[in-house]
Design a protein around this motif. Sequence first.
Motif, PDB file in Angstrom:
ATOM      1  N   UNK A   1       5.390  -2.183  33.612  1.00  0.00           N
ATOM      2  CA  UNK A   1       5.095  -3.606  33.453  1.00  0.00           C
ATOM      3  C   UNK A   1       5.427  -4.081  32.049  1.00  0.00           C
ATOM      4  N   UNK A   2       5.172  -3.251  31.075  1.00  0.00           N
ATOM      5  CA  UNK A   2       5.539  -3.593  29.702  1.00  0.00           C
ATOM      6  C   UNK A   2       7.047  -3.801  29.600  1.00  0.00           C
ATOM      7  N   UNK A   3       7.808  -2.893  30.197  1.00  0.00           N
ATOM      8  CA  UNK A   3       9.271  -3.005  30.149  1.00  0.00           C
ATOM      9  C   UNK A   3       9.752  -4.267  30.842  1.00  0.00           C
ATOM     10  N   UNK A   4       9.150  -4.573  31.985  1.00  0.00           N
ATOM     11  CA  UNK A   4       9.571  -5.781  32.704  1.00  0.00           C
ATOM     12  C   UNK A   4       9.223  -7.044  31.924  1.00  0.00           C
ATOM     13  N   UNK A   5       8.054  -7.052  31.302  1.00  0.00           N
ATOM     14  CA  UNK A   5       7.684  -8.210  30.497  1.00  0.00           C
ATOM     15  C   UNK A   5       8.654  -8.394  29.340  1.00  0.00           C
ATOM     16  N   UNK A   6       8.947  -7.314  28.643  1.00  0.00           N
ATOM     17  CA  UNK A   6       9.844  -7.408  27.489  1.00  0.00           C
ATOM     18  C   UNK A   6      11.235  -7.864  27.911  1.00  0.00           C
TER      19      UNK A   6
ATOM     20  N   UNK B   1      11.849  -9.808  30.545  1.00  0.00           N
ATOM     21  CA  UNK B   1      11.726 -11.243  30.872  1.00  0.00           C
ATOM     22  C   UNK B   1      11.727 -12.089  29.612  1.00  0.00           C
ATOM     23  N   UNK B   2      10.956 -11.661  28.618  1.00  0.00           N
ATOM     24  CA  UNK B   2      10.856 -12.451  27.389  1.00  0.00           C
ATOM     25  C   UNK B   2      12.183 -12.512  26.640  1.00  0.00           C
ATOM     26  N   UNK B   3      12.940 -11.416  26.696  1.00  0.00           N
ATOM     27  CA  UNK B   3      14.214 -11.363  25.976  1.00  0.00           C
ATOM     28  C   UNK B   3      15.325 -12.116  26.691  1.00  0.00           C
ATOM     29  N   UNK B   4      15.151 -12.408  27.963  1.00  0.00           N
ATOM     30  CA  UNK B   4      16.214 -13.077  28.720  1.00  0.00           C
ATOM     31  C   UNK B   4      15.756 -14.434  29.241  1.00  0.00           C
ATOM     32  N   UNK B   5      14.985 -14.427  30.320  1.00  0.00           N
ATOM     33  CA  UNK B   5      14.572 -15.678  30.963  1.00  0.00           C
ATOM     34  C   UNK B   5      13.838 -16.609  30.005  1.00  0.00           C
ATOM     35  N   UNK B   6      12.877 -16.076  29.262  1.00  0.00           N
ATOM     36  CA  UNK B   6      12.114 -16.926  28.360  1.00  0.00           C
ATOM     37  C   UNK B   6      12.983 -17.465  27.228  1.00  0.00           C
ATOM     38  N   UNK B   7      13.757 -16.598  26.603  1.00  0.00           N
ATOM     39  CA  UNK B   7      14.608 -17.017  25.484  1.00  0.00           C
ATOM     40  C   UNK B   7      15.613 -18.071  25.924  1.00  0.00           C
ATOM     41  N   UNK B   8      16.138 -17.903  27.129  1.00  0.00           N
ATOM     42  CA  UNK B   8      17.134 -18.859  27.620  1.00  0.00           C
ATOM     43  C   UNK B   8      16.525 -20.201  28.024  1.00  0.00           C
ATOM     44  N   UNK B   9      15.206 -20.242  28.194  1.00  0.00           N
ATOM     45  CA  UNK B   9      14.557 -21.469  28.672  1.00  0.00           C
ATOM     46  C   UNK B   9      13.361 -21.860  27.798  1.00  0.00           C
ATOM     47  N   UNK B  10      13.472 -21.616  26.497  1.00  0.00           N
ATOM     48  CA  UNK B  10      12.348 -21.900  25.599  1.00  0.00           C
ATOM     49  C   UNK B  10      11.894 -23.348  25.665  1.00  0.00           C
TER      50      UNK B  10
END
Length: 216
Positions: free
Chosen positions: A11-16, A18-27
């Motif tokens: 879960x930690x890996x999946x969160x990291x 997500x944050x590095x891709x989906x979140x960064x691309x849609x801040x």
Amino acid sequence: MQHAKPLPGYLVQRYQGWRATTFVDNKAWYRRLAQEGQHPRAMVISCCDSRVHVTSIFGADEGEFFIHRNIANLVPPHAPDGDHHGTSAALEYAVTQLKVPHILVLGHSNCGGVRGCHDMCSGKAPELEEKSSFIGRWMDILRPTYERLAHIGNEAERLRAMEKEGVLASLNNLMTFPFVREAVEAGDLTVHALWNDIGAGAVEYYDETEKAFLPV
């Protein structure tokens, strides 16, 4: 809190990720969601079943659905002094505070909760009849549906019928809430009964005219 443990590694890996891709691309989008609050286009009442992925089925983005999940996607009848306040509270918040224009009750195939109700009512699961069983007391909401359909001889057909009739029972219970009925009668809210065939990837809706579930 001595029992709280760190997240599992996957879960930690999946969160990291997500944050590095989906979140960064849609801040900007996430910032807007945080600042402006939520304005969902619909409330969805669905089952806890991990196979029912509501946002994927309808291609919904963050902030689009106000989702409440419980065993067998049930809505209890309006009972201010009752015991089923989790679902009722979510419903009240969605209708009176968020002003959602639609409520979708989504049932599904091979529902374990419906199977539990069936087995309890047919005497195959006496442990669910115990007063201490949270599952059993919750599934009491569906008991009248079992009793109406007990005449169906084939068990598989009976279970499928219970899954769909349970959605309709929940829709009827929705209308016992005064704030839901008032919003529906005012034209501010519509309610919808849906059923998802997991294996076929199909969604059906209840058509009032046909008195049947039809493919979407």
